[in-house]
Design a protein around this motif. Structure first.
Motif, PDB file in Angstrom:
ATOM      1  N   ARG A  36       0.936  -1.056  -0.144  1.00  0.00           N
ATOM      2  CA  ARG A  36       0.011   0.012   0.023  1.00  0.00           C
ATOM      3  C   ARG A  36       0.827   1.259   0.075  1.00  0.00           C
ATOM      4  O   ARG A  36       0.521   2.210  -0.813  1.00  0.00           O
ATOM      5  CB  ARG A  36      -1.061   0.173   1.276  1.00  0.00           C
ATOM      6  N   LEU A  37       1.817   1.284   0.824  1.00  0.00           N
ATOM      7  CA  LEU A  37       2.735   2.227   0.932  1.00  0.00           C
ATOM      8  C   LEU A  37       3.418   2.492  -0.512  1.00  0.00           C
ATOM      9  O   LEU A  37       3.656   3.908  -1.016  1.00  0.00           O
ATOM     10  CB  LEU A  37       3.751   2.344   1.911  1.00  0.00           C
ATOM     11  N   ALA A  38       3.977   1.345  -0.980  1.00  0.00           N
ATOM     12  CA  ALA A  38       4.602   1.626  -2.422  1.00  0.00           C
ATOM     13  C   ALA A  38       3.806   2.393  -3.311  1.00  0.00           C
ATOM     14  O   ALA A  38       4.296   3.055  -4.034  1.00  0.00           O
ATOM     15  CB  ALA A  38       5.523   0.327  -2.689  1.00  0.00           C
ATOM     16  N   ALA A  39       2.319   1.885  -3.332  1.00  0.00           N
ATOM     17  CA  ALA A  39       1.474   2.283  -4.397  1.00  0.00           C
ATOM     18  C   ALA A  39       1.388   3.903  -4.222  1.00  0.00           C
ATOM     19  O   ALA A  39       1.262   4.577  -5.212  1.00  0.00           O
ATOM     20  CB  ALA A  39       0.215   1.609  -4.280  1.00  0.00           C
ATOM     21  N   LEU A  40       1.513   4.290  -2.892  1.00  0.00           N
ATOM     22  CA  LEU A  40       1.072   5.664  -2.567  1.00  0.00           C
ATOM     23  C   LEU A  40       2.450   6.553  -2.775  1.00  0.00           C
ATOM     24  O   LEU A  40       2.161   7.638  -3.472  1.00  0.00           O
ATOM     25  CB  LEU A  40       0.784   5.896  -0.958  1.00  0.00           C
ATOM     26  N   GLU A  41       3.547   5.842  -2.899  1.00  0.00           N
ATOM     27  CA  GLU A  41       4.805   6.667  -3.380  1.00  0.00           C
ATOM     28  C   GLU A  41       5.083   6.423  -4.654  1.00  0.00           C
ATOM     29  O   GLU A  41       6.088   7.213  -5.270  1.00  0.00           O
ATOM     30  CB  GLU A  41       5.934   6.158  -2.590  1.00  0.00           C
ATOM     31  N   GLY A  42       4.103   5.678  -5.428  1.00  0.00           N
ATOM     32  CA  GLY A  42       4.450   5.578  -6.891  1.00  0.00           C
ATOM     33  C   GLY A  42       5.601   4.770  -7.038  1.00  0.00           C
ATOM     34  O   GLY A  42       6.224   4.902  -8.155  1.00  0.00           O
ATOM     35  N   ALA A  43       6.041   3.889  -6.255  1.00  0.00           N
ATOM     36  CA  ALA A  43       6.937   2.745  -6.417  1.00  0.00           C
ATOM     37  C   ALA A  43       6.710   1.421  -6.535  1.00  0.00           C
ATOM     38  O   ALA A  43       5.572   1.134  -6.194  1.00  0.00           O
ATOM     39  CB  ALA A  43       7.992   2.979  -4.923  1.00  0.00           C
ATOM     40  N   GLU A  44       7.512   0.667  -7.035  1.00  0.00           N
ATOM     41  CA  GLU A  44       7.443  -0.771  -6.905  1.00  0.00           C
ATOM     42  C   GLU A  44       7.670  -1.717  -5.781  1.00  0.00           C
ATOM     43  O   GLU A  44       7.025  -2.591  -5.489  1.00  0.00           O
ATOM     44  CB  GLU A  44       8.361  -1.521  -8.112  1.00  0.00           C
ATOM     45  N   HIS A  45       8.373  -1.278  -4.794  1.00  0.00           N
ATOM     46  CA  HIS A  45       9.004  -1.968  -3.743  1.00  0.00           C
ATOM     47  C   HIS A  45       8.908  -1.149  -2.496  1.00  0.00           C
ATOM     48  O   HIS A  45       9.113   0.108  -2.562  1.00  0.00           O
ATOM     49  CB  HIS A  45      10.447  -2.298  -3.929  1.00  0.00           C
ATOM     50  N   ALA A  46       8.616  -1.735  -1.482  1.00  0.00           N
ATOM     51  CA  ALA A  46       8.842  -1.060   0.128  1.00  0.00           C
ATOM     52  C   ALA A  46       9.184  -2.207   0.979  1.00  0.00           C
ATOM     53  O   ALA A  46       8.949  -3.533   0.735  1.00  0.00           O
ATOM     54  CB  ALA A  46       7.583  -0.662   0.381  1.00  0.00           C
ATOM     55  N   VAL A  47      10.295  -1.907   1.922  1.00  0.00           N
ATOM     56  CA  VAL A  47      10.670  -2.589   2.786  1.00  0.00           C
ATOM     57  C   VAL A  47      10.029  -2.089   4.291  1.00  0.00           C
ATOM     58  O   VAL A  47      10.612  -1.054   4.668  1.00  0.00           O
ATOM     59  CB  VAL A  47      12.040  -2.860   2.930  1.00  0.00           C
ATOM     60  N   ALA A  48       9.300  -2.859   4.916  1.00  0.00           N
ATOM     61  CA  ALA A  48       9.057  -2.174   6.449  1.00  0.00           C
ATOM     62  C   ALA A  48      10.076  -2.617   7.233  1.00  0.00           C
ATOM     63  O   ALA A  48      10.516  -3.661   7.453  1.00  0.00           O
ATOM     64  CB  ALA A  48       7.396  -2.765   6.627  1.00  0.00           C
ATOM     65  N   THR A  49      10.099  -1.588   8.249  1.00  0.00           N
ATOM     66  CA  THR A  49      11.117  -1.974   9.310  1.00  0.00           C
ATOM     67  C   THR A  49      10.575  -1.401  10.749  1.00  0.00           C
ATOM     68  O   THR A  49       9.359  -0.994  10.695  1.00  0.00           O
ATOM     69  CB  THR A  49      12.155  -1.063   9.035  1.00  0.00           C
ATOM     70  N   ALA A  50      11.465  -1.774  11.743  1.00  0.00           N
ATOM     71  CA  ALA A  50      10.699  -1.792  13.309  1.00  0.00           C
ATOM     72  C   ALA A  50      10.751  -0.191  13.522  1.00  0.00           C
ATOM     73  O   ALA A  50       9.670   0.089  14.729  1.00  0.00           O
ATOM     74  CB  ALA A  50      11.733  -2.485  14.109  1.00  0.00           C
ATOM     75  N   SER A  51      11.404   0.632  12.784  1.00  0.00           N
ATOM     76  CA  SER A  51      11.238   2.030  13.172  1.00  0.00           C
ATOM     77  C   SER A  51      11.773   3.014  12.127  1.00  0.00           C
ATOM     78  O   SER A  51      12.345   2.429  11.169  1.00  0.00           O
ATOM     79  CB  SER A  51      12.010   2.522  14.465  1.00  0.00           C
ATOM     80  N   GLY A  52      11.819   4.041  12.051  1.00  0.00           N
ATOM     81  CA  GLY A  52      12.338   4.958  11.151  1.00  0.00           C
ATOM     82  C   GLY A  52      13.713   4.857  11.277  1.00  0.00           C
ATOM     83  O   GLY A  52      14.343   4.935   9.905  1.00  0.00           O
ATOM     84  N   MET A  53      14.331   4.821  12.325  1.00  0.00           N
ATOM     85  CA  MET A  53      15.787   4.926  12.337  1.00  0.00           C
ATOM     86  C   MET A  53      16.187   3.744  11.675  1.00  0.00           C
ATOM     87  O   MET A  53      17.410   3.464  11.253  1.00  0.00           O
ATOM     88  CB  MET A  53      16.297   4.914  14.022  1.00  0.00           C
ATOM     89  N   SER A  54      15.474   2.550  12.016  1.00  0.00           N
ATOM     90  CA  SER A  54      16.000   1.511  11.358  1.00  0.00           C
ATOM     91  C   SER A  54      15.742   1.069   9.905  1.00  0.00           C
ATOM     92  O   SER A  54      16.428   0.377   9.253  1.00  0.00           O
ATOM     93  CB  SER A  54      15.409   0.029  12.182  1.00  0.00           C
ATOM     94  N   ALA A  89      19.523  -9.260   9.256  1.00  0.00           N
ATOM     95  CA  ALA A  89      19.958  -8.574  10.616  1.00  0.00           C
ATOM     96  C   ALA A  89      18.567  -8.415  11.226  1.00  0.00           C
ATOM     97  O   ALA A  89      18.597  -8.197  12.607  1.00  0.00           O
ATOM     98  CB  ALA A  89      20.536  -7.056  10.072  1.00  0.00           C
ATOM     99  N   GLY A  90      17.441  -8.332  10.721  1.00  0.00           N
ATOM    100  CA  GLY A  90      16.178  -8.457  11.538  1.00  0.00           C
ATOM    101  C   GLY A  90      15.502  -7.151  11.939  1.00  0.00           C
ATOM    102  O   GLY A  90      14.769  -7.439  12.973  1.00  0.00           O
ATOM    103  N   PRO A  91      15.739  -5.980  11.475  1.00  0.00           N
ATOM    104  CA  PRO A  91      14.992  -5.098  12.050  1.00  0.00           C
ATOM    105  C   PRO A  91      13.542  -4.679  11.788  1.00  0.00           C
ATOM    106  O   PRO A  91      13.157  -3.896  10.828  1.00  0.00           O
ATOM    107  CB  PRO A  91      15.763  -3.785  11.602  1.00  0.00           C
ATOM    108  N   SER A  92      12.613  -5.975  11.838  1.00  0.00           N
ATOM    109  CA  SER A  92      11.530  -6.202  11.271  1.00  0.00           C
ATOM    110  C   SER A  92      10.246  -5.508  11.935  1.00  0.00           C
ATOM    111  O   SER A  92      10.337  -5.169  13.053  1.00  0.00           O
ATOM    112  CB  SER A  92      11.100  -7.621  11.157  1.00  0.00           C
ATOM    113  N   MET A  93       9.219  -5.076  11.197  1.00  0.00           N
ATOM    114  CA  MET A  93       8.090  -4.488  11.620  1.00  0.00           C
ATOM    115  C   MET A  93       7.278  -5.632  12.059  1.00  0.00           C
ATOM    116  O   MET A  93       7.126  -6.720  11.594  1.00  0.00           O
ATOM    117  CB  MET A  93       7.224  -3.738  10.485  1.00  0.00           C
TER     118      MET A  93
END
Ligand SMILES: Cc1ncc(COP(=O)(O)O)c(C=O)c1O
Length: 405
Positions: A72-90, A241-245
């Motif tokens: 959903r986020l990738a579609a909103l940014e007009g991109a093909e890919h997104a990787v969700a992470t545990a925080s903005g810093m990660s 490394a595993g900084p996963s959401m």
């Protein structure tokens, strides 16, 4: 973005993109709270682990709820890919680990969020990555800082808290002339107001903790890109490394995205009203908001953004003591450093978000002792003004004494 050529519009994508219904036929997005997934055979397990077959393996790197948020986020940014992470810093750490090697050079804005600045100066520096900081708005300074080993340009626009605006198209062209990536932290605008990839950036960073959630519930982040190689490299860091959401947080962010544009428009309208009101208040010496005609990059903000966002910063007469008195006089605004919430928040950046930066870093970023930041929420603007007016009365002319005969 606006439904032309058969593409769904932004609001449709915000509500619908990425949802995969299970055979149960649920209307809402399901939450998959499971650490691992079961295979039908040893052969299937081996093929999934080897990425020879698509499908779920283990929630550190494959979870359907997290994948729905990424899509959903990738579609909103007009991109093909997104990787969700545990925080903005990660998200920023994963991008850096994916793309940089010892000996590489980064050019970054001096006005970055405090923890991002520390990530470059205190952590990545220990692994041989050198960063040169420049003024966000000074495109010539970015150019002068480029070296043969420069691999990444990193910035936030608008900057936090002063709302300064970088020329994304110009900096993307500069990065690409030098074979470097342009990374833009789009936390303050979100794709509802600005799409950096369409302006030439290679990677967008999000702290989902802010407006993507919009109600201050969860910490999370994301890396968004149209570049398949960058995606694979960031995904590789996440897998290893595993900084996963967490799936629960992904579900909260999915709900947040559904109302993103409506909220961003409301935040922006209320922030503009507050900025205009503050500009003429006694005791307020300067208001920083890109929507004001007085803002130095107002024209650029108009070109790059659909609206100006919800962050208003202002300086008051005096120093820390007077600024703290404004904060301590509020009754409704939450005294907290978070931003992007339905609840308005107020903070003193010099002693909180930027408190761990050096005096020189704060001075370079324009973070003075008399500066306050308001993240304008969704309450009635009149109530936000009334709450601030209480503290601003310290500069009001004394009431005239009426002598009785
Ligand atoms: C612009 C910006 N980027 C990144 C971050 C880091 O995000 P998180 O707190 O989700 O790690 C923040 C946090 O305030 C931020 O303001």
């Amino acid at each position: 973005m606006n439904g032309k050529n058969g593409e769904s519009g932004f609001d449709t994508l915000a509500v619908r993109a990425g949802q995969v219904r299970t055979p149960e036929g649920e209307h809402n997005d399901p939450i998959f709270t499971t650490s691992s997934f079961v295979f039908r055979s040893a052969r299937e397990a081996a093929a999934r682990f080897a990425e020879e077959e698509p499908g779920n393996v283990y929630s550190r790197f494959t979870n359907p709820t997290v994948r729905a948020f990424e899509a959903r986020l990738a579609a909103l940014e007009g991109a093909e890919h997104a990787v969700a992470t545990a925080s903005g810093m990660s998200a920023i750490l994963s991008t850096s680990l994916a793309l940089l090697n010892a000996g590489d050079h980064v050019v970054a804005a001096g006005e970055l969020f405090g923890a991002t600045l520390s990530l470059f100066t205190k952590i990545l520096a220990r692994f041989g990555v050198e960063t040169t900081f420049v003024r966000l708005t000074d495109t010539a300074a970015w150019e002068a800082a480029m070296r043969p080993g420069t691999r990444m340009l990193f910035l936030e626009t608008p900057s936090n808290p002063l709302g300064e605006i970088a020329d994304v198209e110009g900096l993307a062209a500069l990065a690409h002339r030098h074979g470097a990536w342009l990374v833009v932290d789009n936390c303050l605008c979100t794709p509802a107001l600005q799409r950096p990839l369409a302006l030439g950036a290679d990677i967008v960073i999000h702290s989902a903790t802010k407006y993507l959630d919009g109600q201050g519930r969860c910490v999370g982040g994301a890396v968004v890109t149209g570049d398949a190689d960058v995606y694979q490299a960031v995904f590789g860091v996440l897998r290893t490394a595993g900084p996963s959401m967490s799936p629960f947080n992904a579900w909260v962010f999915l709900k947040g995205l559904e109302t993103l544009r409506l909220r961003m428009q409301a935040h922006s309208a209320a922030a503009l009203e507050l900025a205009r009101w503050l500009e003429v208040r006694p005791g307020v010496t300067r208001v920083h908001y890109p929507g004001l005609e007085s803002h130095p990059q107002h024209a650029l903000a108009r070109r790059q953004q659909r609206a100006f966002g919800g962050i208003v910063a202002f300086e008051v007469e005096g120093g820390r003591e007077q600024a703290w008195r404004v904060i301590d006089s509020t009754r409704m605004l939450s005294i907290t450093a978070n931003l992007g919430d339905a609840k308005s928040t107020i903070t003193h950046p010099a002693s909180t978000t930027h408190g761990r930066n050096t005096d020189e870093q704060r001075a370079a970023a324009g973070i003075t002792e008399n500066l306050l930041r308001v993240s304008v929420g969704l309450e009635d603007p009149e109530d936000i003004k009334a709450d601030l007016a209480r503290g601003l009365r310290q500069w009001a002319p004394p009431a005239r004494e009426i002598r009785r005969a």
